[in-house]
Design a protein around this motif. Structure first.
Motif, mmCIF file in Angstrom:
data_model
loop_
_atom_site.group_PDB
_atom_site.id
_atom_site.type_symbol
_atom_site.label_atom_id
_atom_site.label_comp_id
_atom_site.label_asym_id
_atom_site.label_seq_id
_atom_site.Cartn_x
_atom_site.Cartn_y
_atom_site.Cartn_z
ATOM 1 N N GLY A 1 0.794 -1.216 0.000
ATOM 2 C CA GLY A 1 0.000 0.000 0.000
ATOM 3 C C GLY A 1 0.824 1.263 0.000
ATOM 4 O O GLY A 1 0.363 2.322 -0.440
ATOM 5 N N LEU A 2 2.062 1.174 0.475
ATOM 6 C CA LEU A 2 2.960 2.335 0.428
ATOM 7 C C LEU A 2 3.666 2.437 -0.908
ATOM 8 O O LEU A 2 3.611 3.473 -1.581
ATOM 9 C CB LEU A 2 4.000 2.232 1.545
ATOM 10 N N PHE A 3 4.352 1.365 -1.316
ATOM 11 C CA PHE A 3 5.257 1.453 -2.460
ATOM 12 C C PHE A 3 4.536 1.701 -3.781
ATOM 13 O O PHE A 3 5.051 2.419 -4.634
ATOM 14 C CB PHE A 3 6.114 0.188 -2.567
ATOM 15 N N LEU A 4 3.368 1.108 -3.977
ATOM 16 C CA LEU A 4 2.673 1.302 -5.250
ATOM 17 C C LEU A 4 2.314 2.766 -5.489
ATOM 18 O O LEU A 4 2.684 3.343 -6.514
ATOM 19 C CB LEU A 4 1.433 0.408 -5.309
ATOM 20 N N PRO A 5 1.623 3.446 -4.555
ATOM 21 C CA PRO A 5 1.300 4.851 -4.813
ATOM 22 C C PRO A 5 2.477 5.809 -4.648
ATOM 23 O O PRO A 5 2.592 6.788 -5.398
ATOM 24 C CB PRO A 5 0.192 5.166 -3.792
ATOM 25 N N ILE A 6 3.370 5.551 -3.680
ATOM 26 C CA ILE A 6 4.430 6.521 -3.409
ATOM 27 C C ILE A 6 5.427 6.600 -4.555
ATOM 28 O O ILE A 6 5.981 7.666 -4.846
ATOM 29 C CB ILE A 6 5.161 6.193 -2.089
ATOM 30 N N THR A 7 5.664 5.478 -5.246
ATOM 31 C CA THR A 7 6.586 5.483 -6.377
ATOM 32 C C THR A 7 6.045 6.343 -7.511
ATOM 33 O O THR A 7 6.776 7.136 -8.117
ATOM 34 C CB THR A 7 6.823 4.046 -6.879
ATOM 35 N N VAL A 8 4.743 6.191 -7.810
ATOM 36 C CA VAL A 8 4.129 7.027 -8.845
ATOM 37 C C VAL A 8 4.106 8.482 -8.402
ATOM 38 O O VAL A 8 4.362 9.399 -9.189
ATOM 39 C CB VAL A 8 2.708 6.529 -9.159
ATOM 40 N N TYR A 9 3.795 8.730 -7.147
ATOM 41 C CA TYR A 9 3.716 10.104 -6.620
ATOM 42 C C TYR A 9 5.052 10.829 -6.770
ATOM 43 O O TYR A 9 5.111 11.966 -7.271
ATOM 44 C CB TYR A 9 3.288 10.066 -5.158
ATOM 45 N N LEU A 10 6.136 10.171 -6.362
ATOM 46 C CA LEU A 10 7.438 10.829 -6.395
ATOM 47 C C LEU A 10 7.930 11.064 -7.815
ATOM 48 O O LEU A 10 8.465 12.138 -8.129
ATOM 49 C CB LEU A 10 8.457 9.999 -5.621
ATOM 50 N N GLN A 11 7.734 10.084 -8.704
ATOM 51 C CA GLN A 11 8.292 10.200 -10.048
ATOM 52 C C GLN A 11 7.360 10.932 -11.015
ATOM 53 O O GLN A 11 7.843 11.656 -11.889
ATOM 54 C CB GLN A 11 8.618 8.805 -10.597
ATOM 55 N N SER A 12 6.057 10.726 -10.892
ATOM 56 C CA SER A 12 5.143 11.295 -11.877
ATOM 57 C C SER A 12 4.514 12.599 -11.431
ATOM 58 O O SER A 12 4.330 13.502 -12.237
ATOM 59 C CB SER A 12 4.028 10.286 -12.198
ATOM 60 N N VAL A 13 4.176 12.699 -10.160
ATOM 61 C CA VAL A 13 3.543 13.929 -9.669
ATOM 62 C C VAL A 13 4.597 14.973 -9.322
ATOM 63 O O VAL A 13 4.493 16.139 -9.724
ATOM 64 C CB VAL A 13 2.648 13.625 -8.450
ATOM 65 N N LEU A 14 5.632 14.567 -8.584
ATOM 66 C CA LEU A 14 6.679 15.519 -8.210
ATOM 67 C C LEU A 14 7.793 15.597 -9.246
ATOM 68 O O LEU A 14 8.630 16.492 -9.182
ATOM 69 C CB LEU A 14 7.263 15.146 -6.843
ATOM 70 N N GLY A 15 7.845 14.651 -10.187
ATOM 71 C CA GLY A 15 8.813 14.717 -11.282
ATOM 72 C C GLY A 15 10.229 14.338 -10.915
ATOM 73 O O GLY A 15 11.179 14.761 -11.582
ATOM 74 N N TYR A 16 10.420 13.516 -9.881
ATOM 75 C CA TYR A 16 11.762 13.136 -9.462
ATOM 76 C C TYR A 16 12.322 12.034 -10.345
ATOM 77 O O TYR A 16 11.583 11.216 -10.895
ATOM 78 C CB TYR A 16 11.756 12.657 -8.010
ATOM 79 N N SER A 17 13.640 11.989 -10.453
ATOM 80 C CA SER A 17 14.303 10.884 -11.148
ATOM 81 C C SER A 17 14.218 9.630 -10.287
ATOM 82 O O SER A 17 13.860 9.682 -9.109
ATOM 83 C CB SER A 17 15.772 11.228 -11.400
ATOM 84 N N ALA A 18 14.591 8.492 -10.890
ATOM 85 C CA ALA A 18 14.572 7.238 -10.138
ATOM 86 C C ALA A 18 15.521 7.313 -8.947
ATOM 87 O O ALA A 18 15.205 6.829 -7.847
ATOM 88 C CB ALA A 18 14.959 6.077 -11.048
ATOM 89 N N LEU A 19 16.692 7.936 -9.141
ATOM 90 C CA LEU A 19 17.662 8.038 -8.057
ATOM 91 C C LEU A 19 17.138 8.908 -6.925
ATOM 92 O O LEU A 19 17.200 8.538 -5.749
ATOM 93 C CB LEU A 19 18.980 8.608 -8.583
ATOM 94 N N LYS A 20 16.577 10.074 -7.267
ATOM 95 C CA LYS A 20 16.080 10.969 -6.230
ATOM 96 C C LYS A 20 14.901 10.347 -5.496
ATOM 97 O O LYS A 20 14.790 10.458 -4.268
ATOM 98 C CB LYS A 20 15.671 12.311 -6.839
ATOM 99 N N ALA A 21 14.019 9.675 -6.243
ATOM 100 C CA ALA A 21 12.890 9.005 -5.602
ATOM 101 C C ALA A 21 13.382 7.926 -4.635
ATOM 102 O O ALA A 21 12.856 7.774 -3.529
ATOM 103 C CB ALA A 21 11.971 8.397 -6.656
#
Length: 570
Positions: A310-330
């Motif tokens: 429940g954490l990893f599925l939404p938080i990964t999309v949130y960090l990379q797609s909503v906030l625009g972070y790279s894979a490393l920064k996420a």
């Protein structure tokens, strides 16, 4: 001439003597380490770390895989799910095989297969190859994983078992939590293939260590292998896992529900068959579930799976797609989760023995659920990464409080002859929980996101010129059912002759629709996991504090007479 030859001969003799002494010293060191519980735990931890790392490391590499393999979204989903599915289906069987044929053998074969499959995954040239080898990875993981907890219980005496399980808990918590961070670093600095190549040196070290350090395998069960039980349980788990994974894709149509129903029927047949085999080496000894704590700890394990997925599925999309972070920064943003886990995993094992595992578990589940609720409150478009650092750290503290106490309680009353079966059942139920969590969390996220996109498009249509508003809103009506981290690019397509300023306004509006729509969907999705974790807290209230000696007080292999006595007691 003879005078010169003497020193040469003497020097050669000295060199050989030194070599013999060194070889003898090395052999003596190996002999001291062979059978040493802490040396065995180190090797087990390496294998355990690899399998759990691969449950979460792939998620953050999905964008890179899409681009390099030209994979469809459905194929990307199966790259993740093939591993979990094979793992869930075979865990109980592998745990029982370890009891029958020696846990050392199953562990070594599993690590070897997992390592070779990792190499094949990294060399894959198309999605089909990668999916196939991910499934093989899952088979290897299923072979080795049940042996880790079982061997820890077998080789450590009671007075040291709590500390050992504390180390096991640290590895369990950190490996899963570290997946996105390690994956982000490898993807950014090297290539997505390195999330698989990193397993190769670890696997080689693990196999060599197990061959040299593990004691000779001892068969604690001397009867037949339950082949019908293996077939029935594998079919039931496969049908259930497949139905849950593919349900959303096929709109939960008739044949999906048919697969779930067939799983229930086959599962019922399996239970009836097992009931008649309890005196004849069953695959799942029902006596395990007579221990209330064993049953409750399995539910707690499922609740933890809901929290992690429940954490990893939404938080990964949130960090990379909503906030625009790279894979490393996420991945680096998620690092506090690993740090928090590392901080509490060791002390939690010690405190569990002093104040009771139920209270440590309740604290851990509460912290995990509280962290999820905190993220629900702070996540928004345009927010800084600093807003999620504290809740992620709190969740890490909670995770560290769960694995060791749960492992201690779930295995405390298990007789030595059943440790493999108990570990297999426990791990299988947790992986089935992960599959269930992925299906439920994914369904809620996708359903709410599709609805939120339509609502946000209607609200923000005024931000685009009047001539484009209708097509803008309609472009979100057929929102994709499955999410990926490239979803922001799935907005409306403007004609090539559209003026640049208008195209820019449309794309900006589409980005806002995606970002705010995802936030609207993220809250209810996290709430599902918070609710399941709350049920886990309630279940811990019914955990009884253990009194008396454990079922296997010395952690030593039993004689044939003791095996017979243990079987009679069971």
């Amino acid at each position: 001439m003879s005078h010169r030859a003497a020193p040469h001969t003497s020097a050669s003799y000295d060199h050989e003597a030194v070599s013999d002494c060194a070889a003898h010293g090395e052999e003596e060191t190996v002999n001291k380490l062979r059978g040493n519980p802490w040396a065995i735990l180190t090797v087990l931890s390496i294998g355990f770390f690899m399998t759990l790392l691969d449950l979460t490391i792939v998620n953050i590499a999905i964008p890179d895989m899409v681009g390099h393999l030209d994979a469809s979204l459905d194929q990307i989903l199966w790259i993740t799910n093939a591993y979990t599915l094979a793992l869930a289906v075979l865990l109980i069987t592998s745990g029982r095989l370890g009891d029958l044929n020696g846990k050392k053998n199953l562990f070594i074969y599993g690590v070897a297969l997992f390592t070779l499959a990792s190499l094949a995954c990294g060399l894959s040239q198309n999605p089909s190859e990668l999916i196939t080898f991910r499934a093989v990875q899952g088979v290897g993981a299923a072979m080795l994983l049940p042996q880790t907890l079982s061997l820890v219980v077998d080789v450590f005496p009671t007075e040291k078992r709590g500390v050992a399980l504390g180390v096991w808990g640290i590895v369990a918590g950190v490996s899963g939590a570290a997946g996105p961070t390690v994956g982000g670093l490898l993807v950014t600095k090297l290539d997505w293939r390195w999330i698989f190549f990193v397993n190769i040196p670890l696997g080689v070290i693990c196999v060599i260590g197990a061959v040299i350090l593990f004691p000779a395998p001892v068969r604690t069960v001397r009867h037949r292998f339950d082949v019908p039980g293996v077939v029935l349980s594998s079919v039931a788990l496969f049908l259930l896992s497949f139905g849950l994974i593919e349900g959303e894709k096929y709109d939960w149509n008739g044949w999906i529900w048919g697969a779930v129903a067939a799983s229930a029927v086959v599962g019922g047949i399996f239970l009836l068959y097992q009931r008649g085999q309890q005196d004849n080496e069953p695959l799942v000894p029902f006596s395990l579930f007579r221990d209330r704590n064993f049953t409750l700890m399995n539910f707690v394990g499922i609740a933890i799976s809901f929290g992690i997925v429940g954490l990893f599925l939404p938080i990964t999309v949130y960090l990379q797609s909503v906030l625009g972070y790279s894979a490393l920064k996420a991945g680096l943003v998620l690092l506090p989760l690993s740090v928090g886990t590392f901080v509490t995993a060791g002390p939690a094992a010690v405190l569990a023995d002093k104040v009771g595992a139920k209270y440590i578990l309740m604290t851990g589940l509460t912290l995990f659920g509280g962290g999820l609720a905190w993220i629900m409150a702070v996540a928004d478009v345009g927010r800084s990464w600093t807003g999620v650092v504290a809740p992620l750290f709190i969740m890490g503290l909670g995770t560290g409080c769960t694995f060791s106490p749960m492992a201690t309680e779930v295995m405390r009353n298990v007789p030595p002859k059943l440790t493999g079966a108990a570990s297999g059942v426990n791990n299988a139920l947790r992986q089935v929980g992960s599959v269930l969590a992925g299906a439920v969390v994914g369904a809620v996220l996708q359903g709410r996101f599709a609805s939120a996109l339509k609502d946000q498009a209607a609200q923000r249509a005024g931000d685009v010129p009047a001539a484009y508003r209708r097509s803008f809103v309609q472009s979100f009506d057929g929102a994709r059912k499955h999410l990926d981290v490239a979803a922001p690019d799935a907005g409306p397509r403007v004609p090539r002759n559209t003026p640049p300023d208008v195209a820019h306004r449309v794309q900006d509006a589409a980005g806002a629709v995606f970002g705010h729509g995802f936030i609207d969907a993220m809250g209810p999705t996290l709430l599902v996991s918070v609710g399941v974790l709350a049920l886990g807290v309630v279940s811990c209230l019914f955990v009884v504090k253990f009194k008396g000696a454990p079922a296997n007080p010395h952690g030593l292999p039993l004689s044939d007479e003791e095996i017979t006595a243990a079987g009679t007691a069971v």
